[in-house]
Motif scaffolding. Structure first.
Motif, PDB file in Angstrom:
ATOM      1  N   ASN A  51      -2.410   9.607  54.601  1.00  0.00           N
ATOM      2  CA  ASN A  51      -3.128  10.525  55.495  1.00  0.00           C
ATOM      3  C   ASN A  51      -4.639  10.525  55.270  1.00  0.00           C
ATOM      4  OD1 ASN A  51      -0.703  11.263  56.513  1.00  0.00           O
ATOM      5  ND2 ASN A  51      -0.523  13.151  55.347  1.00  0.00           N
ATOM      6  N   SER A  52      -5.354  10.823  56.327  1.00  0.00           N
ATOM      7  CA  SER A  52      -6.815  10.889  56.247  1.00  0.00           C
ATOM      8  C   SER A  52      -7.325  11.675  57.443  1.00  0.00           C
ATOM      9  CB  SER A  52      -7.397   9.471  56.291  1.00  0.00           C
ATOM     10  OG  SER A  52      -8.787   9.506  56.510  1.00  0.00           O
ATOM     11  N   ARG A  54     -11.272  12.492  57.400  1.00  0.00           N
ATOM     12  CA  ARG A  54     -12.661  12.035  57.451  1.00  0.00           C
ATOM     13  C   ARG A  54     -12.802  10.516  57.521  1.00  0.00           C
ATOM     14  NH1 ARG A  54     -12.163  16.870  55.335  1.00  0.00           N
ATOM     15  NH2 ARG A  54     -10.332  15.855  54.497  1.00  0.00           N
ATOM     16  N   THR A  55     -12.129   9.809  56.627  1.00  0.00           N
ATOM     17  CA  THR A  55     -12.356   8.360  56.537  1.00  0.00           C
ATOM     18  C   THR A  55     -11.927   7.659  57.823  1.00  0.00           C
ATOM     19  OG1 THR A  55     -11.916   8.564  54.173  1.00  0.00           O
ATOM     20  CG2 THR A  55     -12.003   6.327  55.061  1.00  0.00           C
ATOM     21  N   ARG A 104      -6.150   1.987  54.226  1.00  0.00           N
ATOM     22  CA  ARG A 104      -5.878   3.021  53.215  1.00  0.00           C
ATOM     23  C   ARG A 104      -4.410   2.911  52.834  1.00  0.00           C
ATOM     24  NH1 ARG A 104      -7.554   9.248  52.984  1.00  0.00           N
ATOM     25  NH2 ARG A 104      -9.476   8.175  52.410  1.00  0.00           N
ATOM     26  N   HIS A 134     -12.433   4.042  46.168  1.00  0.00           N
ATOM     27  CA  HIS A 134     -12.762   4.534  47.515  1.00  0.00           C
ATOM     28  C   HIS A 134     -14.247   4.194  47.732  1.00  0.00           C
ATOM     29  CE1 HIS A 134     -12.660   6.632  51.178  1.00  0.00           C
ATOM     30  NE2 HIS A 134     -12.165   7.808  50.808  1.00  0.00           N
ATOM     31  N   GLN A 137     -16.578   5.925  50.342  1.00  0.00           N
ATOM     32  CA  GLN A 137     -16.888   7.311  49.976  1.00  0.00           C
ATOM     33  C   GLN A 137     -18.010   7.329  48.939  1.00  0.00           C
ATOM     34  OE1 GLN A 137     -15.371  10.322  51.151  1.00  0.00           O
ATOM     35  NE2 GLN A 137     -17.077  11.282  50.070  1.00  0.00           N
ATOM     36  N   GLY A 263     -13.930  16.124  50.216  1.00  0.00           N
ATOM     37  CA  GLY A 263     -12.928  16.681  51.110  1.00  0.00           C
ATOM     38  C   GLY A 263     -11.593  15.955  50.930  1.00  0.00           C
TER      39      GLY A 263
END
Ligand code: CP
Length: 314
Positions: A51-52, A54-55, A104, A134, A137, A263
């Protein structure tokens, strides 16, 4: 750039170049027409097996602002659920003449595995693999720090919380060290700091107030319960009592400290709402910067011919 899988081992010059390129794209996102034609005709596939919010969405926005086409494969409704292997999924998407995978995955090393097996013209970007890395990020975080603080060599940066399970912390430590930050501190309970973390060139603290003393930047992390198995899962109440960032605790840091968080934030667990929404917080600015930084990485990977002149938008 061909693939962007980790920041570990990348040169200081490359990290600065990514930030400088992102700076040139940040102005695009402030225009009325927020598009440039750099990646017209290219296709980016978002392959998110975990799950994501923002990315995934900022990669989609970034790719669209560069005029690329974007496919978002919905893993839950894809043939993966019928037993199709990762490589077969990749082979089928390759047959559609795509140009890039943003990956991801819950497994550390998944993006590297895909990068080793894709056709030579395809680029792979790691959108987070297990607890390993990551890198985008980390890049948007150092870009954000650079926006607020001039000189990396004078900065004390504290990363607070569940370092053990955090791919974000690992990538940030590599990026901050490469950019010659004066001091990187990690702060958390002994059970959530990796045994060998000091070998990464950081200092460790188990008391939040002591660790925050005189720092310029605080990066908060959530408890990543989805990666914790068995032994130690603190209750949210216990954790907040010892490691929750409150206004009172933040007062131990420099008066112009910035508070960051990749986040999702868990209010009342690792951070108090008054801090998350307060004057020192740059959490939503990080999300905004994520678009420009991902535009930079997408364009540098897919248009290496333009690397020498990121300002060329023709
Ligand atoms: N920071 C981050 O990776 O957030 P998402 O899980 O929402 O993508």
């Amino acid at each position: 750039l061909k693939h962007f899988l980790t920041v570990e081992g990348l040169s200081r010059e490359l990290l600065v170049k990514i930030m400088d390129t992102a700076e040139s794209f940040a102005s695009v996102t402030e225009q009325t027409v927020k598009k440039v034609p750099l990646l017209r005709g290219k296709t980016v596939v978002n392959l998110f097996f975990e799950n994501s919010t923002r990315t995934r969405t900022t990669f989609e926005v970034a790719a669209k602002r560069l005029s690329a086409d974007v496919l978002n494969l919905n893993i839950a409704t894809s043939a993966t659920s019928k037993g199709e292997s990762l490589l077969d999924t990749i082979r089928n998407l390759e047959a559609m003449h795509v140009d890039m995978f943003v990956v991801r995955h819950t497994d550390s090393g998944a993006a590297h595995f895909i990068a080793r097996h894709v056709a030579p013209h395809i680029s792979v970007i790691n959108g987070g693999d297990g607890r390993h890395a990551h890198p985008t990020q980390a890049m948007l975080d150092v870009f954000t720090i650079r926006k607020y603080k001039n000189d990396f060599s004078k900065l004390k940066v504290a990363i607070v919380g569940d370092i053990l399970h955090s791919r974000v912390a690992r990538s940030e430590i590599h990026a901050l060290n490469t950019l010659d930050v004066a001091e990187v501190r990690v702060i958390g309970p002994k059970t959530l700091l990796p045994a060998a973390v000091e070998s990464l060139g950081v200092s460790t603290f188990h008391n939040l107030e002591e660790g925050l003393n005189d720092v310029d930047v605080v990066i908060m992390l959530r408890l990543q319960k989805e990666r914790m198995s068995g032994a130690f899962i603190p209750t949210e109440h216990e954790y907040f009592a010892c490691f929750g960032l409150t206004e009172k605790r933040l007062a131990c840091a420099k008066p112009d400290v910035i508070v960051m968080h990749p986040g999702p934030i868990n209010r009342g667990v690792e951070i108090d709402s008054q801090v998350a929404d307060g004057p020192h917080s740059v959490i939503l600015q990080q999300v905004d910067h994520g678009i420009a930084v991902r535009m930079a990485i997408l364009s540098m990977a897919m248009r290496p011919d333009l690397e020498a002149s990121a300002g060329d938008r023709s």
